[in-house]
Each structure stands twice: as structure tokens, then as C-alpha cells.
Design a protein around this motif. Structure first.
Motif, mmCIF file in Angstrom:
data_model
loop_
_atom_site.group_PDB
_atom_site.id
_atom_site.type_symbol
_atom_site.label_atom_id
_atom_site.label_comp_id
_atom_site.label_asym_id
_atom_site.label_seq_id
_atom_site.Cartn_x
_atom_site.Cartn_y
_atom_site.Cartn_z
ATOM 1 N N LEU A 114 -0.035 -2.818 124.655
ATOM 2 C CA LEU A 114 -0.361 -4.123 124.080
ATOM 3 C C LEU A 114 0.787 -4.679 123.254
ATOM 4 C CD1 LEU A 114 -4.094 -4.064 122.914
ATOM 5 C CD2 LEU A 114 -3.031 -5.527 124.637
ATOM 6 N N GLU A 115 1.557 -3.796 122.619
ATOM 7 C CA GLU A 115 2.693 -4.270 121.832
ATOM 8 C C GLU A 115 3.805 -4.800 122.742
ATOM 9 O OE1 GLU A 115 5.434 -2.542 118.230
ATOM 10 O OE2 GLU A 115 5.482 -1.499 120.150
ATOM 11 N N ARG A 116 4.041 -4.121 123.870
ATOM 12 C CA ARG A 116 5.174 -4.469 124.724
ATOM 13 C C ARG A 116 4.810 -5.451 125.834
ATOM 14 N NH1 ARG A 116 8.795 0.724 126.167
ATOM 15 N NH2 ARG A 116 9.915 -1.006 127.166
ATOM 16 N N GLY A 122 5.836 -1.985 129.472
ATOM 17 C CA GLY A 122 4.445 -2.252 129.114
ATOM 18 C C GLY A 122 3.506 -2.010 130.278
ATOM 19 N N VAL A 123 3.953 -2.345 131.495
ATOM 20 C CA VAL A 123 3.140 -2.093 132.688
ATOM 21 C C VAL A 123 2.955 -0.591 132.900
ATOM 22 C CG1 VAL A 123 3.042 -2.319 135.207
ATOM 23 C CG2 VAL A 123 3.765 -4.257 133.798
ATOM 24 N N LEU A 124 4.040 0.170 132.732
ATOM 25 C CA LEU A 124 3.942 1.624 132.904
ATOM 26 C C LEU A 124 3.012 2.243 131.860
ATOM 27 C CD1 LEU A 124 7.686 2.494 133.677
ATOM 28 C CD2 LEU A 124 5.768 2.311 135.288
ATOM 29 N N LEU A 125 3.071 1.749 130.638
ATOM 30 C CA LEU A 125 2.147 2.239 129.604
ATOM 31 C C LEU A 125 0.717 1.849 129.930
ATOM 32 C CD1 LEU A 125 4.329 1.463 126.471
ATOM 33 C CD2 LEU A 125 3.569 3.736 127.211
ATOM 34 N N GLY A 126 0.546 0.666 130.551
ATOM 35 C CA GLY A 126 -0.783 0.272 131.004
ATOM 36 C C GLY A 126 -1.316 1.213 132.067
ATOM 37 N N LEU A 127 -0.444 1.646 132.973
ATOM 38 C CA LEU A 127 -0.849 2.618 133.994
ATOM 39 C C LEU A 127 -1.228 3.956 133.351
ATOM 40 C CD1 LEU A 127 1.759 1.928 136.819
ATOM 41 C CD2 LEU A 127 -0.700 1.458 136.886
ATOM 42 N N LEU A 128 -0.466 4.352 132.315
ATOM 43 C CA LEU A 128 -0.817 5.565 131.578
ATOM 44 C C LEU A 128 -2.200 5.428 130.962
ATOM 45 C CD1 LEU A 128 -0.107 8.321 130.257
ATOM 46 C CD2 LEU A 128 0.889 7.017 128.359
ATOM 47 N N THR A 129 -2.486 4.258 130.396
ATOM 48 C CA THR A 129 -3.791 4.005 129.786
ATOM 49 C C THR A 129 -4.904 4.139 130.823
ATOM 50 O OG1 THR A 129 -2.765 2.465 128.236
ATOM 51 C CG2 THR A 129 -5.150 2.351 128.454
ATOM 52 N N ALA A 130 -4.706 3.540 131.992
ATOM 53 C CA ALA A 130 -5.721 3.607 133.046
ATOM 54 C C ALA A 130 -5.893 5.026 133.560
ATOM 55 C CB ALA A 130 -5.337 2.671 134.188
ATOM 56 N N ALA A 131 -4.782 5.725 133.793
ATOM 57 C CA ALA A 131 -4.849 7.067 134.372
ATOM 58 C C ALA A 131 -5.503 8.060 133.413
ATOM 59 C CB ALA A 131 -3.449 7.539 134.748
ATOM 60 N N THR A 132 -5.154 7.988 132.124
ATOM 61 C CA THR A 132 -5.727 8.939 131.173
ATOM 62 C C THR A 132 -7.211 8.684 130.945
ATOM 63 O OG1 THR A 132 -4.898 7.520 129.383
ATOM 64 C CG2 THR A 132 -3.582 9.454 129.976
ATOM 65 N N TRP A 133 -7.627 7.408 130.977
ATOM 66 C CA TRP A 133 -9.061 7.152 130.808
ATOM 67 C C TRP A 133 -9.840 7.633 132.024
ATOM 68 C CZ3 TRP A 133 -11.364 6.084 126.393
ATOM 69 C CH2 TRP A 133 -12.727 5.796 126.431
ATOM 70 N N ALA A 134 -9.245 7.500 133.202
ATOM 71 C CA ALA A 134 -9.900 8.010 134.408
ATOM 72 C C ALA A 134 -10.050 9.527 134.333
ATOM 73 C CB ALA A 134 -9.092 7.616 135.640
ATOM 74 N N GLY A 135 -8.989 10.207 133.885
ATOM 75 C CA GLY A 135 -9.079 11.658 133.739
ATOM 76 C C GLY A 135 -10.113 12.066 132.706
ATOM 77 N N TYR A 136 -10.156 11.338 131.596
ATOM 78 C CA TYR A 136 -11.183 11.594 130.570
ATOM 79 C C TYR A 136 -12.579 11.435 131.155
ATOM 80 C CZ TYR A 136 -14.391 10.211 126.837
ATOM 81 O OH TYR A 136 -15.483 10.067 126.027
ATOM 82 N N SER A 137 -12.765 10.397 131.969
ATOM 83 C CA SER A 137 -14.073 10.155 132.578
ATOM 84 C C SER A 137 -14.521 11.338 133.428
ATOM 85 C CB SER A 137 -14.026 8.893 133.439
ATOM 86 O OG SER A 137 -13.672 7.764 132.672
ATOM 87 N N MET A 138 -13.575 11.924 134.156
ATOM 88 C CA MET A 138 -13.911 13.071 134.991
ATOM 89 C C MET A 138 -14.251 14.294 134.140
ATOM 90 S SD MET A 138 -13.803 11.837 137.996
ATOM 91 C CE MET A 138 -14.016 13.384 138.876
#
Length: 297
Positions: free
Chosen positions: A90-92, A153-169
Motif C-alpha cells: 500500500l505504501e509503494r 508494489g505489485v510484487l508485494l501485492g502478490l506476496l500478500t495474496a499468496a500468504t493469505w491463501a496459504g494461511y487459509s489452507m
């Protein structure tokens, strides 16, 4: 005669609206004086206090079985990484771009299922994944402007999506043994320790004279998109099942982008809009029948 929305529909729409608004609110907070890690520390610290208080009041215990501690530790690590990615994305970048990127979360959730050998995915999933990641690539190509942000910022967004998906599992097995509030109290509490330790330099240098508007928005971002939606989402899952609930939640990335454009006066380049459409098309093509946890912030 016009049909009135059902209770579960109201809960779902409220959840999606709050999740979507959270990106705009958090972006505003980060551009008005709050340092990223200091914001994450205060916000999650407040949320953990609320979750612990509710759990002790309603359940009288925070106990987690010893055999589940590994899952809790793994989930906490992913939440820690998720929040680092979220605040710096969000910052970048802009809230609208991050909203579109987070639309790829269900794809990452499916890939996590493959990695953990809990799912076998049909060919249509892979077609949808290709479409979604092509959309992410378009968003990244269009994010070089000063308004939208940068590729980092896009790459950090992908990190955000990927880690939340892993958390969900990881929390899926826990959901059958504990309430959502107890999982949140324990997992978010453990993640907060890591966030707080990492943020010590920023907390020390943070100027806390931010004005009442920023503090009011921080309270909203905590109690609304983080605490209230937790309860509404899991009640919706219980009433109509994850397939129907998640189908509605797919609206979130596009609503989040629209709110950021309207409220923060952000702009999206045509290539970024095309990327968002491709991400959504990929989710439709790859739509799965089982999703067990909410999308990322």
C-alpha cells in the motif's frame, strides 16, 4: 413484488464492502503520517486485544491442543508475512492496483492445495490461472506511473495474496475444532509478536500527533474490516457454504479498486483495467467448489 435481501446476503455484502473499503482507508492512513510497520503494530495489537477479550468472555479459554501448535505457528508466520507485504504494498502502490492484484488470491489458494496434496485440479483451473497471471502481468506493466505505484508494489501485492491463501489452507483443519474468534486470538496474537518486534525502529521514530481523523480511521480499520468481518464471514460460511459465499466475495477486488478511484482520486491506466478484467475472468474459469477462508485484506 421486490424481494428483500436475506440476512445472509446482508452479512455477505457488509463483509465485502468493509474488506473493499479497508484498502482505501489504510492507504489514506499510510499517506497521512503513519509509518507502515507502526500502523500494522497498532492495528493488529488492538485487534488481538478485542479477539482475546471476546474469546475469554464467550468461551472462557484460549487453549489450543498440542497437536495443533504446528499449524498455529505456520499460520502465524504467514499472517506476519502477509501484513508486511500488505502495508508496504500500500505504501509503494495504490489501493486500486492492490485491490486488483488481490483478486488472484483464490488462484494462490488452489495452488497451495496442490502443494499440500489436498486437491486435484481440473484443466480448466490451469487455464484460469494463466488468465489471472496474465492479468497480473498487465497490471504490473501499467504500474510504472507515479500515480499507480511501481513493480515492487505489485510484487508485494502478490506476496500478500499468496500468504493469505496459504494461511487459509493452514487454518482449514483448525476450523473444525475451534471457533473463528479463538483461532484469530491465538494466530493473530502470535503474528503480532513478530510484527511488533520488527517494527521497533519505526515505532520509536513514529510521530503520534496524527490528528483525530487518522486515529478514527485506524479504529474503523480494526473493528470493521478486521474484527466484525471475521464474525460475519464465518457465519455466512456456516449458513450457505463456502462455494456460494466465496463466489460473492469475488466482487471484492473490483469494488476495492472502484472505491479507491472514487474516494482517493486514484487513476488506473487502461492496461491496468484490462489486467483486472483478465484476473476476474481467470477466477471465473478456474472457480473451485471449496474455499474455506476469507480473501486477503
Amino acid at each position: 413484488m421486490r424481494r428483500r435481501p436475506s440476512t445472509v446476503e446482508v452479512m455477505l455484502l457488509t463483509t465485502i464492502a468493509l474488506w473493499s473499503l479497508n484498502l482505501t482507508v489504510s492507504r489514506y492512513i499510510l499517506t497521512h503520517g503513519f509509518q507502515p510497520l507502526a500502523y500494522a503494530t497498532v492495528r493488529y495489537g488492538l485487534a488481538v486485544v478485542v479477539f482475546i477479550a471476546l474469546t475469554l468472555l464467550l468461551e472462557r479459554s484460549l487453549r489450543i491442543r498440542r497437536r495443533d501448535l504446528g499449524l498455529v505457528a505456520g499460520a502465524a508466520l504467514l499472517v506476519y508475512l502477509n501484513q508486511i507485504g500488505f502495508v508496504y504494498a500500500l505504501e509503494r502502490s495504490s489501493a486500486s492496483v492492490l485491490g486488483l492484484i488481490l483478486g488472484a488470491t483464490p488462484i494462490f489458494a488452489a495452488l497451495a492445495g496442490v502443494a499440500l496434496r489436498t486437491e486435484t485440479l481440473p484443466p480448466r483451473f490451469w487455464a484460469g490461472a494463466v488468465l489471472s497471471f496474465a492479468g497480473v502481468a498487465l497490471v504490473a506493466l501499467g504500474s510504472g506511473s507515479q500515480v499507480s505505484g511501481d513493480v515492487g508494489g505489485v510484487l508485494l501485492g502478490l506476496l500478500t495474496a499468496a500468504t493469505w491463501a496459504g494461511y487459509s489452507m493452514l487454518v482449514t483443519p483448525l476450523m473444525g475444532r475451534y471457533t473463528a474468534r479463538r483461532i484469530s486470538a491465538v494466530v493473530l496474537g502470535a503474528a503480532w509478536v513478530g510484527i511488533a518486534l520488527t517494527s521497533v525502529p519505526q515505532v520509536r521514530s513514529q510521530d503520534w500527533s496524527l490528528g483525530w481523523e487518522v486515529w478514527a480511521l485506524l479504529v474503523f480499520a480494526t473493528l470493521g474490516p478486521l474484527v466484525l468481518t471475521n464474525e460475519l464471514w464465518f457465519r455466512s460460511l456456516d449458513r450457505i457454504g463456502p462455494a456460494r459465499a466465496t463466489l460473492a466475495a469475488n466482487l471484492q477486488p473490483f469494488l476495492a479498486a472502484a472505491l479507491a478511484v472514487v474516494l482517493l482520486h486514484e487513476t488506473l491506466a487502461p492496461i491496468e483495467i484490462a489486467g483486472g478484467i483478465l484476473i476476474g475472468a481467470g477466477i471465473v474459469v478456474a472457480r473451485r467448489r471449496r474455499v474455506s477462508a476469507p480473501p486477503s485484506e
